[in-house]
Design a protein around this motif. Structure first.
Motif, PDB file in Angstrom:
ATOM      1  N   GLN A 121      27.251  45.012  48.319  1.00 43.25           N
ATOM      2  CA  GLN A 121      26.307  45.566  47.373  1.00 43.25           C
ATOM      3  C   GLN A 121      25.315  46.450  48.137  1.00 43.25           C
ATOM      4  O   GLN A 121      25.611  46.889  49.260  1.00 43.25           O
ATOM      5  CB  GLN A 121      25.594  44.436  46.599  1.00 43.25           C
ATOM      6  CG  GLN A 121      26.530  43.659  45.661  1.00 43.25           C
ATOM      7  CD  GLN A 121      27.029  44.484  44.484  1.00 43.25           C
ATOM      8  OE1 GLN A 121      26.538  45.577  44.184  1.00 43.25           O
ATOM      9  NE2 GLN A 121      28.058  43.971  43.813  1.00 43.25           N
TER      10      GLN A 121
ATOM     11  N   ALA B 289      30.161  53.036  40.413  1.00 45.39           N
ATOM     12  CA  ALA B 289      30.769  53.330  39.100  1.00 45.39           C
ATOM     13  C   ALA B 289      29.946  52.648  38.007  1.00 45.39           C
ATOM     14  O   ALA B 289      30.492  52.036  37.080  1.00 45.39           O
ATOM     15  CB  ALA B 289      32.222  52.858  39.060  1.00 45.39           C
TER      16      ALA B 289
ATOM     17  N   TYR C 209      38.444  47.329  48.530  1.00 43.26           N
ATOM     18  CA  TYR C 209      38.670  47.474  47.077  1.00 43.26           C
ATOM     19  C   TYR C 209      37.415  48.048  46.447  1.00 43.26           C
ATOM     20  O   TYR C 209      36.365  47.420  46.456  1.00 43.26           O
ATOM     21  CB  TYR C 209      39.020  46.101  46.509  1.00 43.26           C
ATOM     22  CG  TYR C 209      38.919  45.906  45.012  1.00 43.26           C
ATOM     23  CD1 TYR C 209      38.666  44.632  44.497  1.00 43.26           C
ATOM     24  CD2 TYR C 209      39.096  46.934  44.106  1.00 43.26           C
ATOM     25  CE1 TYR C 209      38.584  44.398  43.130  1.00 43.26           C
ATOM     26  CE2 TYR C 209      39.012  46.722  42.736  1.00 43.26           C
ATOM     27  CZ  TYR C 209      38.757  45.446  42.245  1.00 43.26           C
ATOM     28  OH  TYR C 209      38.664  45.220  40.893  1.00 43.26           O
TER      29      TYR C 209
ATOM     30  N   MET D 124      35.531  48.752  43.264  1.00 47.76           N
ATOM     31  CA  MET D 124      35.626  48.123  41.942  1.00 47.76           C
ATOM     32  C   MET D 124      35.270  49.078  40.813  1.00 47.76           C
ATOM     33  O   MET D 124      34.278  49.792  40.875  1.00 47.76           O
ATOM     34  CB  MET D 124      34.709  46.897  41.896  1.00 47.76           C
ATOM     35  CG  MET D 124      34.987  45.907  43.021  1.00 47.76           C
ATOM     36  SD  MET D 124      34.077  44.384  42.860  1.00 47.76           S
ATOM     37  CE  MET D 124      35.223  43.470  41.817  1.00 47.76           C
ATOM     38  N   GLY D 125      36.171  49.098  39.802  1.00 51.31           N
ATOM     39  CA  GLY D 125      35.865  49.839  38.581  1.00 51.31           C
ATOM     40  C   GLY D 125      36.083  51.333  38.679  1.00 51.31           C
ATOM     41  O   GLY D 125      35.591  52.094  37.847  1.00 51.31           O
TER      42      GLY D 125
HETATM   43  C1  LIG Z   1      33.488  50.260  35.666  1.00 52.60           C
HETATM   44  N1  LIG Z   1      32.642  50.248  36.822  1.00 52.60           N
HETATM   45  C2  LIG Z   1      32.497  49.098  37.515  1.00 52.60           C
HETATM   46  N2  LIG Z   1      33.168  47.958  37.240  1.00 52.60           N
HETATM   47  C3  LIG Z   1      32.687  47.057  38.140  1.00 52.60           C
HETATM   48  C4  LIG Z   1      32.998  45.703  38.277  1.00 52.60           C
HETATM   49  C5  LIG Z   1      33.915  45.042  37.278  1.00 52.60           C
HETATM   50  C6  LIG Z   1      35.280  45.377  37.387  1.00 52.60           C
HETATM   51  C7  LIG Z   1      35.966  44.535  36.308  1.00 52.60           C
HETATM   52  O1  LIG Z   1      35.560  44.885  34.988  1.00 52.60           O
HETATM   53  C8  LIG Z   1      36.659  44.847  34.111  1.00 52.60           C
HETATM   54  O2  LIG Z   1      36.878  46.111  33.564  1.00 52.60           O
HETATM   55  C9  LIG Z   1      35.877  46.444  32.602  1.00 52.60           C
HETATM   56  C10 LIG Z   1      37.825  44.466  34.918  1.00 52.60           C
HETATM   57  O3  LIG Z   1      38.099  43.101  34.742  1.00 52.60           O
HETATM   58  C11 LIG Z   1      39.473  42.851  34.664  1.00 52.60           C
HETATM   59  C12 LIG Z   1      37.410  44.721  36.352  1.00 52.60           C
HETATM   60  O4  LIG Z   1      37.872  43.746  37.246  1.00 52.60           O
HETATM   61  C13 LIG Z   1      32.329  44.947  39.273  1.00 52.60           C
HETATM   62  N3  LIG Z   1      32.626  43.605  39.415  1.00 52.60           N
HETATM   63  C14 LIG Z   1      31.930  42.878  40.323  1.00 52.60           C
HETATM   64  N4  LIG Z   1      32.186  41.562  40.475  1.00 52.60           N
HETATM   65  N5  LIG Z   1      30.969  43.423  41.132  1.00 52.60           N
HETATM   66  C15 LIG Z   1      30.660  44.752  41.063  1.00 52.60           C
HETATM   67  O5  LIG Z   1      29.768  45.220  41.796  1.00 52.60           O
HETATM   68  C16 LIG Z   1      31.363  45.573  40.102  1.00 52.60           C
HETATM   69  C17 LIG Z   1      31.085  46.950  39.980  1.00 52.60           C
HETATM   70  C18 LIG Z   1      31.750  47.677  38.970  1.00 52.60           C
HETATM   71  N6  LIG Z   1      31.654  48.967  38.578  1.00 52.60           N
END
Ligand SMILES: CNc1nc2c(CC[C@H]3O[C@@H](OC)[C@H](OC)[C@@H]3O)c3nc(N)[nH]c(=O)c3cc2[nH]1
Length: 381
Positions: free
Chosen positions: A198, A227, A253, A255-256
């Motif tokens: 983070q 994101a 990885y 995320m998102g």
């Molecule tokens: C879109 N941008 C974004 N998504 C994010 C997600 C969820 C992804 C999760 O959200 C679900 O899709 C909506 C999916 O769940 C199956 C995906 O794994 C994140 N999850 C965690 N634990 N920590 C983060 O800092 C984080 C940052 C994101 N930025």
């Protein structure tokens, strides 16, 4: 999830081309070719797709989500029914998120403290308490091959002291997640737990988060907290600051993320794994991704166009249906519209990932990146 001892979770870095990396992750349910795009299957389904079809597009991993599955049908029920792989008939690798992100974006009446996050279900108002330990327990019950620590993903922009507080809390939760993962025998099952970096858009907090996490024995590392509405250049800048201080021998990885251009530019900055709702959500809203950019099938200009989206595509949704027909289905709000456009979009994302993997293997990634962007800029022919 069987309790027999599996071969350990592993990552092989096969080749690099600049900062772009070509690798292979081995999990209890198969091999993941990186860079990889992982379709989102939040509620144990990749919306509007059959599992076999998702596999045919080239996906090695699909995502599930602790928040949604703990509410319905509950992790205990999925465990009693043989685990998530059996439940959703996906015998390949599954990655699950820890639920923190969804709690902050979906649940009502959330209260976050040192111990975890208390919230009420957005479905029926029932009260829950999600802690780092409970999140890992849920992911273990689901039988997830790649699990995430519970973290706090803060929105951007935020005051630096807020970003620091959330980053430091996430570090403490990383340690508690790791303890629980080892208590549940995750490593011996060949499963992996990822720490999540983070630090928002504050470079020195990003670096500190990555360095502290690297001291813990995670099987992989996520770049979280992006994101979340920031411009692409801010996201890419954070990658330039963060990936160099992430362990080179472990998967990374993001995320998102993201759009096809996000994927291209993030692989160029050392990212291995991606997930995003973009291709599936856009498919349900009449938007097609192709080698020549986006095509909005809602637009009346397609009404008489007999051409398919891409006659050279291996995906029947792209090669065997006219734009006129797709436009008709979208306008008529027919179920087949979402099915065909989701199929096309996932197939295009996997085509792009395969192109990147080949380009890195052959040492021509930079050429591939520029050529791909030029093709997109040509626009829809
Ligand atoms: C879109 N941008 C974004 N998504 C994010 C997600 C969820 C992804 C999760 O959200 C679900 O899709 C909506 C999916 O769940 C199956 C995906 O794994 C994140 N999850 C965690 N634990 N920590 C983060 O800092 C984080 C940052 C994101 N930025």
């Amino acid at each position: 999830m069987t309790n027999q001892t599996q071969k350990p979770f592993s990552f092989k870095l096969l080749k690099t081309d600049g900062l772009a990396r070509r690798g292979e992750i081995t999990t209890p349910h198969g091999t993941v070719r990186t860079p990889t795009f992982m379709p989102v299957g939040t509620q144990a389904t990749v919306k509007a797709m059959y599992p076999g079809q998702v596999r045919e597009t080239g996906a090695d991993v699909v995502l599930g989500n602790t928040y949604h599955l703990m509410l319905r049908p509950t992790a205990e029920r999925v465990d009693r029914l043989g685990g998530l792989h059996t439940f959703m008939n996906w015998p390949h690798t599954i990655l699950t998120d820890s639920g923190g992100f969804q709690v902050m974006s979906l649940a009502q009446l959330r209260k976050l403290d040192e111990d975890g996050v208390r919230f009420q279900s957005h479905i029926d108002g029932q009260k829950y308490h999600l802690t780092p330990e409970r999140s890992v327990e849920i992911q273990g019950l689901l039988g997830s091959d790649i699990q995430m620590q519970l973290d706090e993903c803060i929105k951007l922009p935020s005051p630096e002291e807020e970003v620091q507080r959330a980053m430091e809390l996430s570090l403490r939760w990383a340690e508690r997640s790791r303890v629980q993962f080892e208590k549940m025998g995750g490593p011996a099952k060949g499963q992996g737990l990822y720490g999540i970096v983070q630090g928002g858009d504050v470079p020195h907090l990003r670096v500190r988060s990555a360095e502290e996490l690297a001291k813990m024995p995670f099987e992989g590392y996520s770049v979280g907290g992006l994101a979340v509405g920031e411009p692409q250049d801010v996201m890419l800048k954070m990658l330039e600051v963060t990936t160099p201080v992430m362990p080179a021998d472990k998967p990374r990885y993001l995320m998102g993320v993201g759009t096809p251009d996000d994927l291209l530019e993030s692989v160029a900055r050392g990212i291995d794994q991606f997930d995003c709702v973009m291709p599936t959500r856009a498919g349900r809203h009449g938007l097609a991704y192709t080698r020549f950019g986006k095509v909005n099938l809602k637009n009346a200009r397609h009404m008489d166009d007999p051409r398919p989206l891409d006659a050279e595509s291996a995906c029947p949704a792209a090669s065997s249906y006219s734009r006129a027909y797709l436009h008709h289905l979208v306008r008529a709000n027919e179920a087949l519209a979402a099915m065909l456009l989701t199929w096309n979009n996932l197939a295009y994302y996997q085509f792009l990932m395969q192109g990147m993997r080949d380009a890195i293997d052959e040492g021509r990634f930079e050429y591939f990146r520029l050529k791909t962007k030029a093709d997109w800029a040509k626009g829809d022919i």
